[in-house]
Scaffold this motif. Structure first.
Motif, PDB file in Angstrom:
ATOM      1  N   GLU A  52     111.329 137.410  87.616  1.00 48.45           N
ATOM      2  CA  GLU A  52     111.581 138.104  86.358  1.00 48.45           C
ATOM      3  C   GLU A  52     111.007 139.514  86.391  1.00 48.45           C
ATOM      4  OE1 GLU A  52     111.200 137.353  81.535  1.00 48.45           O
ATOM      5  OE2 GLU A  52     110.149 136.017  82.930  1.00 48.45           O
ATOM      6  N   GLY A  55     113.208 141.788  88.179  1.00 50.23           N
ATOM      7  CA  GLY A  55     114.502 142.044  87.562  1.00 50.23           C
ATOM      8  C   GLY A  55     115.640 141.162  88.012  1.00 50.23           C
ATOM      9  N   ALA A  58     116.071 136.829  83.766  1.00 51.04           N
ATOM     10  CA  ALA A  58     115.590 137.298  82.461  1.00 51.04           C
ATOM     11  C   ALA A  58     115.504 136.123  81.509  1.00 51.04           C
ATOM     12  CB  ALA A  58     116.534 138.363  81.911  1.00 51.04           C
ATOM     13  N   ARG A  66     115.284 130.688  82.016  1.00 54.51           N
ATOM     14  CA  ARG A  66     115.702 131.984  82.546  1.00 54.51           C
ATOM     15  C   ARG A  66     117.173 131.944  82.948  1.00 54.51           C
ATOM     16  NH1 ARG A  66     111.187 131.817  80.904  1.00 54.51           N
ATOM     17  NH2 ARG A  66     109.402 133.108  81.569  1.00 54.51           N
ATOM     18  N   THR A  69     120.198 137.870  86.190  1.00 53.44           N
ATOM     19  CA  THR A  69     120.660 139.201  85.780  1.00 53.44           C
ATOM     20  C   THR A  69     121.740 139.660  86.763  1.00 53.44           C
ATOM     21  OG1 THR A  69     119.020 140.302  87.164  1.00 53.44           O
ATOM     22  CG2 THR A  69     118.368 139.770  84.891  1.00 53.44           C
ATOM     23  N   ASP A  70     122.333 140.810  86.478  1.00 53.05           N
ATOM     24  CA  ASP A  70     123.299 141.370  87.431  1.00 53.05           C
ATOM     25  C   ASP A  70     122.647 141.556  88.802  1.00 53.05           C
ATOM     26  OD1 ASP A  70     125.074 141.418  85.373  1.00 53.05           O
ATOM     27  OD2 ASP A  70     125.135 143.600  85.148  1.00 53.05           O
TER      28      ASP A  70
END
Length: 344
Positions: A52, A55, A58, A66, A69-70
């Protein structure tokens, strides 16, 4: 790569797999229960905290698990070690279904229908790019003594039919001459060169054929010019609405995506990146330049034969996508579409 990094990627891979399957945020306890990670819940929690911070994942809201993410999806896609191949029966079914297409239009429609069914996403295919196509044959048929039918066939399987209204009747021997002039100028040439050649025909045409040559050439030049708005076949748009919740984080996003699909220009730009018949391109979320596509992923590849890419095809859907399965399906359908068109 260190053992810690490998372990954290295993955690990321498990989060991606569970989130794609359930659409629910994933917690550490669930990961330990469902996946043989070989470490304790505490270690998984620490790894998730590190992922996290970097990045890759998230937390959508407090007290939730969680989600990728991209950046996390990109890491996952870049490190897919093996794409699950389609089974023998699946490959044979795809090939058989495409081979029964009656012409280029039918083959492409069948291709997008297959991709939409296999991936449960939106499938798109670009018509063969005219700049890389050559004229295989031109047939000139007299419908009446003063009206002609021109049938233009390219090596990519595209067939265009156009009517030419003559100012006067044309005799059989003149029709033979006209057919020879037009065919000699066009056949075997790339479409851009063919367009130039046929435009210059009238200058050297016999006087008794000049008017017919001018009228036929005018129609042919218009036919040979590429019309981008006619170059896209789309299927499975309704699949987007089944995944409407995936677009909730992007206000107006689903509607914007549907509008972009309808206008086609944005999708054609994405497919333009697929210039290699052997390499799959994956654009994830923020990697898409168009604002309306920021909540989507595009998996695309070029299709063609004999080293020539005729166009692009692919699948578009939310970033929560079965990437290994989608990549395998896109690759297989593109391969067989290229083979079928090459055999025509």
């Amino acid at each position: 790569m260190s053992s810690t990094e490998e372990r954290r990627f295993a955690v990321l891979r498990a989060i991606v797999a569970d989130y794609v399957a359930t659409q629910e945020p994933v917690g550490s306890r669930v990961l330990v229960e469902r996946h043989n990670l070989g470490v304790s819940s505490a270690t998984v929690r620490n790894d998730m905290a590190a992922l996290e911070e970097e990045g890759y994942i998230a937390q959508p809201h407090t007290s939730a698990g969680r989600i990728p993410t991209d950046k996390g999806y990109r890491q996952f896609v870049d490190r897919i070690a093996q794409v699950k191949p389609l089974s023998g029966p699946e490959r044979r079914a795809i090939q058989s279904f495409l081979e029964t297409g009656v012409d280029l239009d039918d083959v492409l429609r069948r291709g997008v229908r297959l991709l939409a069914q296999l991936t449960r996403q939106v499938a798109v295919v670009q018509y063969p790019t005219l700049s890389v196509s050559s004229v295989r044959h031109l047939e000139v048929v007299a419908l009446t003594p003063a009206r002609l039918l021109l049938v233009l066939i390219t090596d990519s399987g595209r067939v265009d039919q156009r009517i030419v209204e003559l100012g006067d009747v044309i005799a059989d021997d003149e029709l033979v001459q006209l057919r020879g002039l037009l065919g000699g100028a066009l056949e075997g040439k790339r479409l851009a060169a063919a367009s130039s050649a046929v435009a210059e025909l009238a200058e050297d045409a016999p006087a008794h054929l000049r008017d017919a040559v001018i009228r036929a050439s005018t129609v042919l030049v218009e036919t040979l010019v590429e019309h981008p708005e006619e170059r896209l076949v789309l299927g499975g748009a309704s699949n987007l609405t089944r995944n409407a919740a995936d677009f909730s984080a992007f206000p107006g996003s689903l509607r914007a995506v549907l509008e972009a699909l309808e206008e086609q220009v944005v999708v054609l730009k994405l497919l333009a990146a697929a210039q290699d018949a052997g390499t799959v391109t994956v654009r994830i979320g923020e990697e898409n330049e168009a604002q309306e596509m920021r909540g989507t992923s595009m998996v695309s590849i070029g299709y063609g034969s004999a080293g020539t890419v005729l166009g692009g095809m692919g699948v578009l859907g939310p970033t929560r996508m079965d990437y290994p399965g989608t990549i395998a399906s896109v690759s297989a359908v593109a391969r067989y579409v290229g083979e079928v068109l090459a055999g025509r």
